[in-house]
Design an enzyme around this catalytic site. Sequence first.
Site, PDB file in Angstrom:
ATOM      1  N   GLY A  18       0.810  -1.218   0.000  1.00  0.00           N
ATOM      2  CA  GLY A  18       0.000   0.000   0.000  1.00  0.00           C
ATOM      3  C   GLY A  18       0.835   1.256   0.000  1.00  0.00           C
ATOM      4  O   GLY A  18       0.515   2.233   0.678  1.00  0.00           O
ATOM      5  N   ALA A  19       1.906   1.254  -0.778  1.00  0.00           N
ATOM      6  CA  ALA A  19       2.862   2.369  -0.742  1.00  0.00           C
ATOM      7  C   ALA A  19       2.699   3.352  -1.896  1.00  0.00           C
ATOM      8  O   ALA A  19       3.546   4.216  -2.083  1.00  0.00           O
ATOM      9  CB  ALA A  19       4.297   1.826  -0.747  1.00  0.00           C
ATOM     10  N   GLY A  22      -0.892   7.837   0.380  1.00  0.00           N
ATOM     11  CA  GLY A  22      -1.195   7.913   1.801  1.00  0.00           C
ATOM     12  C   GLY A  22      -0.074   7.539   2.745  1.00  0.00           C
ATOM     13  O   GLY A  22       1.101   7.844   2.516  1.00  0.00           O
ATOM     14  N   TYR A 177     -15.189  -2.688   8.714  1.00  0.00           N
ATOM     15  CA  TYR A 177     -13.796  -2.226   8.730  1.00  0.00           C
ATOM     16  C   TYR A 177     -13.180  -2.463  10.105  1.00  0.00           C
ATOM     17  O   TYR A 177     -12.048  -2.947  10.222  1.00  0.00           O
ATOM     18  CB  TYR A 177     -13.742  -0.739   8.369  1.00  0.00           C
TER      19      TYR A 177
END
Length: 300
Positions: A18-19, A22, A177
């Site tokens: 997830g780089a 954010g 979530y």
Amino acid sequence: MSNYPQRSVAGRRVVVTGATNGIGKEIARALVRKGASVTILARSATKAEATVNALADEDGAVAAPEVVLADLSDLGSVRAAAAEIGRRYDRIDVLVNNAGIHSIPPDTTDDGYELMMATNHLGPFLLTNSLLPQLESGAEPRIVMTASEAHRMWPRVDLADFAEPNEYGPVGSLFAYARSKLMNILFTQELARRLAPTALTANSFCPGMVASGLTRDSGILTGATQALSRTPLIRTPKQGAAMGIRLVLDESLADTTGRFFSSTPGANLLPAVRIRKDEQLQRRAWDRTAELVGIASSAH
């Protein structure tokens, strides 16, 4: 200026999921600046290329980050990515499991699991277990998991069907979530116990409320986040990444494992939810997750 003793990660192999935006991008940026050899796992080749080009120009960068394409919601893709990483590197010094989504409306993966749980928990669980041989060969190796104080919204778990597809609206998605973030913490705690005989540590953290792409599937939540981003309640991705970066760099945390660190102001005054103290349930959660992703529960 960081107020903790920092270890050197120059030349260390760091894998970050997830780089491409954010918090994950800011963690990768900070470690590239420290001279680390960074590999990013990304779902989009286009976003990965843009990220590589941006980070390669950072002061302190010794080389452009490498890329492995993977969709964490797809267990076959995770296995392929782990195999590719294993072919490239004999050792990994740091794994940062940062990728995550807040999915609205609900969706089902090709493997038959609820999309948010698959992306946020099942995929990282499989990836981490698949890379343990390389991680245990690393120098002062660490695993860092991006979790959330949102886990308090769902302080229980039904292991029989926690990954099953279900219907929910915008409000229900918050609880879905929260359930996935609770599983992140339980996984990290059980992983730390299983790794106790080794030098490899595992810790999780909450970045606080961050203005990132996490709520992009919800117009309501995106609007609320954008409005709050103009107040002190919402942090920038750089601020949210600070605790994750510390868990990688802080020399004084070399022997710290199985802990949950929070960046949410005042959260340290709250008692841990009961399930976080239930080691037997955490072992059963591990076993059930291992069953779902197709690995032996006693693999480690």
